[in-house]
Enzyme design. Structure first.
Site, short mmCIF file in Angstrom:
data_model
loop_
_atom_site.label_atom_id
_atom_site.label_comp_id
_atom_site.label_asym_id
_atom_site.label_seq_id
_atom_site.Cartn_x
_atom_site.Cartn_y
_atom_site.Cartn_z
N ALA A 10 109.30 42.49 36.90
CA ALA A 10 110.25 43.07 37.85
C ALA A 10 109.95 42.58 39.27
O ALA A 10 110.86 42.24 40.03
CB ALA A 10 110.17 44.59 37.80
N LYS A 61 116.62 42.92 24.25
CA LYS A 61 115.99 41.74 24.83
C LYS A 61 114.51 41.79 24.48
O LYS A 61 113.76 42.58 25.04
CB LYS A 61 116.18 41.69 26.34
CG LYS A 61 115.59 40.43 26.94
CD LYS A 61 115.96 40.28 28.40
CE LYS A 61 115.50 38.95 28.96
NZ LYS A 61 114.12 38.60 28.69
N ARG A 100 109.47 26.99 24.59
CA ARG A 100 110.60 26.63 25.43
C ARG A 100 110.22 25.56 26.44
O ARG A 100 111.04 24.72 26.81
CB ARG A 100 111.10 27.87 26.15
CG ARG A 100 112.21 27.53 27.05
CD ARG A 100 113.02 28.75 27.40
NE ARG A 100 113.27 28.77 28.81
CZ ARG A 100 113.24 29.83 29.56
NH1 ARG A 100 112.95 30.99 29.02
NH2 ARG A 100 113.49 29.76 30.82
S1 IVH Z 1 119.92 34.60 23.97
C1 IVH Z 1 121.78 31.10 25.96
N1 IVH Z 1 119.06 36.89 22.96
O1 IVH Z 1 115.20 36.09 27.06
C2 IVH Z 1 121.23 32.33 25.35
N2 IVH Z 1 117.65 35.69 24.43
O2 IVH Z 1 115.41 35.55 29.98
C3 IVH Z 1 119.79 32.44 25.60
N3 IVH Z 1 115.49 36.78 24.81
O3 IVH Z 1 114.77 32.62 27.03
C4 IVH Z 1 119.04 33.37 24.86
N4 IVH Z 1 115.83 38.50 23.51
O4 IVH Z 1 113.62 33.99 25.23
C5 IVH Z 1 118.78 35.84 23.76
N5 IVH Z 1 118.43 38.91 21.99
C6 IVH Z 1 118.15 37.86 22.78
C7 IVH Z 1 116.92 37.74 23.47
C8 IVH Z 1 116.72 36.64 24.29
C9 IVH Z 1 114.97 37.90 24.33
C10 IVH Z 1 114.77 35.90 25.76
C11 IVH Z 1 114.92 34.44 25.48
C12 IVH Z 1 115.39 33.84 26.77
C13 IVH Z 1 115.04 34.89 27.75
C14 IVH Z 1 115.92 34.83 28.95
#
Ligand code: IVH
Length: 673
Positions: free
Chosen positions: A35, A116, A137
C-alpha cells in the site's frame, strides 16, 4: 507546488521507487507495504501527468515490471505479462466503469470478479498439451526460467487433462496464474525457521517467491506450494473462448486449480458486494489475497478496449485497505523464550487491524528497536506481517511526546533476575533451566513428541505442576507421585494412572531423542543424532571441548559453542545427574558390525573427482552407510567438493554444511592412500 519543487519530488520518488523495486523483486525483502508502495507510485504518476516533460524515460512508471535476478536463464514470454492498475477507492472503480461504458457505447458492462491472489505470477507454456516451460514474470517481457521448480508443484499439470478443450491441447498455449504458499504451510515454515534460529519470512508472498526461486528444486518441492490459474492465451491460433468465464472453465477442465469464489454480474453492484464479502472473509481463506480483480467478461470487448503500456484497459485490481493501523506504544516488555532469548515486545493500545484486535507487536531484538527507534509513548504504525505476526512498521516521529527514552534491553532477566549476556544480535538469560520462563517452555519441549514423548503432559498440566511448586527442573518430571497429582484440578484416578504410566515408559529414550529433549540451543533432531552417534552416551559429552565437537562433520562453531556451554554449566549437570538418579537411561541403538563411517550422513558430490568416477564415489559412500543426494537441501549433511564446484558449493557454504575434498572423503571411509 512550483515546477522546481515538482522536478525535485519526481526525482526523489523515482529513486525511492527504484530502490523498493529492487528490494521487492530482486532481494525478496521489501521494507514497505504494498500500500505504501502504491501510494508513492501514484504520487509519481500524478506528478508526471501534470508535468509530462519532467518524466524521465527510465521512470518506474514506464516499466512493465521489475528487475531480473541473474541466477536463472532468461526466457521470453509468449506474450507480454501485463500488470494491473490498482484502485483503492470505490469512486475510482466507478470512473473505470464509466470509461468502459463510454468507449464501448453501452449501458452496462458484464464483469467477472476474481480474488486477487497475493503470490508470484507465473507463465506456464504448454506445447500440444505438455508442459515445456515455466517462468516468473520478470520485467513482463522476459522472465526467469524456473521450469524444474514449478514441475514440483502438484497443482501444476505436467500434461493437460484429456477433458481439456481441444484448443488447449493444440500448439502453444500460455497459462498464467499465481504460485502461492498456503497460509498453513507458511506458518509451519516460519515455525521451523524460528526453531532453527533463522529469520522468519515476512509474508506468504515472499515465502512463495523464495521457494520457487531456489536453485535446488528439492527445496521447492519440500515447500508445499499451490498454483491457481486465471488466464490462458494461445499464440497461434488464438483460443476460441468468448468470455473470461469460459476460459476459467477450460482451465479447470484442463486440470488446473481455478478459484471457485468468482462472481459474474452486470454493472458495479456485484463488484462492490463481492469486494465487501471477500474483505470480510479474507482472514478465513487458505491463501493471502489483497483485493479483487475486476475483468470485462466478454473477450471481444477486452480486445476492443486493448492495453496500455503496462496494463490492460479492460481489467483493474480493486485492492483491500492496507492492514496497517496507527496506535500507541504503552510500554515495551521483554519476553523470555525457551532458549533464554529475550524478545522485546511493544504493548499497544489495542487496535483492530483488519478484523483482529492487536495489543502486542514483536520488536525482534535490540538492533531492530534501535533501527526503528521505538520508544514507550511513541505513536506507531503497525501491520500484521504476513498478515499473521503483528509488527511495528515505523514510528510517527512528530507525534513523539517529550521525556521518552531509547529502549535498552535489561541487564537482568525480567523473569528470574539472572544476568543477561549478549550473543550476536540476541540477549540471553544466563540462568538456563532455573529461569521459570525458560523452564516452562523447556519442560514443554522436553516432554513433547520427538523428545521424551510423555503423553498427557500438555502445556496446561506443566503450568499447573509448576504453580503447585512440583516442577523446578526437568528432573522433577520423574519425581511426580500419584499423590501430587491427586491434589490437582482435573485429575481423576484413571488420568493419574495414565500419566504415571506414560512418565515411566519414557525412561528409556533413544539417546538422540534424549539429547534433543534437553533443549540445547541449536541442537535440533539432526544435530542430536550426530552427537549421539559420535559420543554414544551422555557422559563423554560432559567433557567435550569445542574442538572435539567441531571435529564432527556437520557441526560448526556456533553449535559447538552452544553444546559446550550447556554441558559445562553446573546447574545443567546437576539436572542430568538427577535424571540419571531417577532412572532415566538413554539407549544407544546398536549398529551392524563393520564400520559405517558415513552412517546418518547424506552426501552430495560436486565438481570433478580426480581419483575415481562419480558413480564409483557414490557407491563407496553408500557402502560406508551414507545416503546420496543429487541436489542441495536441508537433508544434506556432507558435501564432497572437487575442482570446478559451482553453485552447489556456494549453497553448501550458505547452509553451513560440512565440505570436504576428495582425499578427506577417502580418509573418512577408511581408504587412506
Ligand atoms: S489477471 C492482463 N487475475 O496481480 C491481466 N491477475 O498487479 C493480468 N493477480 O501480475 C492478470 N490475482 O500476478 C489476474 N485473479 C487474478 C489475479 C491476478 C493476482 C496478479 C497478477 C498480476 C498482478 C497485477
Amino acid at each position: 507546488m512550483t515546477r522546481a519543487q515538482a522536478r525535485k519530488r519526481i526525482e526523489a520518488l523515482g529513486a525511492e521507487l527504484r530502490e523498493h523495486d529492487h528490494r521487492y523483486h530482486v532481494l525478496d525483502q521489501p521494507t514497505i507495504s504494498d500500500a505504501q508502495y502504491d501510494r508513492l507510485f501514484r504520487e509519481l504518476k500524478a506528478l508526471e501527468e501534470e508535468y509530462p516533460d519532467l518524466r524521465a524515460p527510465d521512470s518506474p512508471t514506464q516499466r512493465v515490471g521489475s528487475a531480473l535476478r541473474t541466477a536463472f536463464k532468461r526466457v521470453p514470454h509468449v506474450a507480454a505479462m501485463l500488470s494491473l492498475d490498482s484502485l483503492m477507492e470505490a469512486d475510482e472503480v466507478r470512473k473505470f466503469d464509466e470509461r468502459l461504458r463510454r468507449t464501448l457505447e453501452i449501458e452496462r458492462v458484464d464483469y467477472v470478479v476474481e480474488p486477487k491472489f497475493d503470490g508470484l505470477s507465473v507463465e506456464l507454456v504448454y506445447e500440444d498439451g505438455v508442459l515445456v516451460r515455466g517462468s516468473t514474470r520478470g520485467d513482463g517481457e522476459v522472465g526467469e526460467d524456473i521450469t524444474e521448480n514449478l514441475r514440483t508443484i502438484r497443482a501444476i499439470p505436467l500434461r493437460l487433462d484429456d477433458d481439456a478443450p481441444k484448443a488447449m491441447r493444440r500448439g502453444t498455449v500460455a497459462v498464467r496464474g499465481e504460485a502461492l504458499m498456503p497460509i498453513a504451510e507458511f506458518e509451519a515454515l516460519n515455525k521451523r525457521l524460528v526453531e532453527q534460529n533463522e529469520e522468519p519470512t515476512p509474508n506468504a508472498r515472499n515465502a512463495a517467491a523464495g521457494s520457487v526461486r531456489q536453485l535446488d528444486p528439492a527445496i521447492t518441492a519440500a515447500r508445499r506450494l499451490d498454483f491457481f490459474a486465471y488466464d490462458a492465451a494461445g499464440a497461434e491460433p488464438p483460443l476460441p473462448f468468448a468470455t473470461q468465464r469460459e476460459m476459467l472453465d477450460a482451465l479447470r477442465a484442463s486440470g488446473f486449480h481455478v478459484e471457485k469464489n468468482v462472481r459474474h454480474g452486470t454493472g458495479l453492484d456485484p463488484v462492490f458486494a463481492f469486494h465487501t464479502t471477500l474483505l470480510e472473509r479474507r482472514d478465513r481463506l487458505d491463501y493471502e489475497i489483497d483485493g479483487v480483480v475486476v475483468k470485462v467478461d466478454r473477450r471481444d470487448w477486452q480486445d476492443l478496449l486493448g492495453v496500455r503500456s503496462r496494463s490492460p484497459r479492460w481489467a483493474v485490481a480493486y485492492k483491500f485497505p492496507p492492514r496497517i493501523e496507527v496506535t500507541q506504544v504503552m510500554d515495551i516488555a521483554v519476553q523470555v523464550g525457551r532458549t533464554g532469548k529475550l524478545t522485546p515486545v511493544a504493548l499497544l493500545q489495542p487496535v483492530e487491524v483488519s478484523g483482529v484486535t492487536v495489543s502486542r507487536a514483536t520488536l525482534h531484538n535490540q538492533d531492530e528497536v534501535d533501527r526503528k527507534d521505538v520508544r514507550a509513548g511513541d505513536t506507531v504504525r503497525i501491520r500484521r506481517a504476513g498478515d499473521v505476526i503483528p509488527e511495528v512498521v515505523e514510528v510517527i516521529r512528530d507525534r513523539r511526546p517529550r521525556d521518552t527514552h531509547p529502549f535498552q534491553m535489561p541487564r537482568r532477566c525480567p523473569v528470574c533476575g539472572a544476568r543477561v549476556d549478549r550473543v550476536g544480535a540476541y540477549h540471553l538469560c544466563t540462568n538456563g533451566l532455573a529461569c521459570p520462563a525458560q523452564l516452562q517452555a523447556h519442560i514443554g519441549h522436553f516432554v513433547s513428541r520427538g523428545a521424551m514423548d510423555i503423553v498427557g503432559l500438555g502445556d496446561k498440566t506443566v503450568r499447573q505442576l509448576m504453580d503447585a511448586g512440583l516442577l523446578k527442573d526437568l528432573a522433577d518430571v520423574y519425581r511426580i507421585t500419584p499423590i501430587d497429582l491427586a491434589g490437582l484440578e482435573g485429575f481423576a484416578e484413571k488420568s493419574i494412572e495414565n500419566l504415571m504410566a506414560a512418565i515411566d515408559a519414557s525412561k528409556r529414550p533413544r539417546l538422540d531423542r534424549f539429547l534433543y529433549a534437553l533443549g540445547v540451543e541449536h541442537v535440533g533432531a539432526t544435530v542430536a543424532r550426530l552427537l549421539g552417534d559420535h559420543f554414544g552416551g551422555v557422559a563423554p559429552l560432559l567433557d567435550a571441548s569445542e574442538e572435539d565437537l567441531q571435529a564432527i562433520h556437520g557441526i560448526g562453531p556456533e553449535v559447538a559453542e552452544s553444546v559446550r556451554r550447556f554441558f559445562s554449566s553446573a546447574r545443567n549437570r546437576r539436572v542430568l545427574e538427577r535424571l540419571r538418579a531417577a532412572g532415566v537411561r538413554p539407549v544407544v541403538e546398536k549398529r551392524p558390525k563393520g564400520a559405517q563411517p558415513l552412517a546418518g550422513e547424506t552426501v552430495v558430490f560436486t565438481g570433478t573427482l580426480e581419483r575415481m568416477s562419480r558413480p564409483e564415489a557414490q557407491r563407496k559412500a553408500e557402502n560406508a552407510g551414507g545416503r546420496i543426494a543429487t541436489g542441495m537441501s536441508r537433508k544434506v549433511t556432507l558435501v564432497v567438493a572437487g575442482p570446478g564446484a559451482g553453485s552447489k558449493l556456494d549453497e553448501a557454504k550458505k547452509l553451513g554444511l560440512a565440505v570436504i575434498d576428495e582425499s578427506a572423503f577417502l580418509a573418512r571411509i577408511g581408504e587412506t592412500t
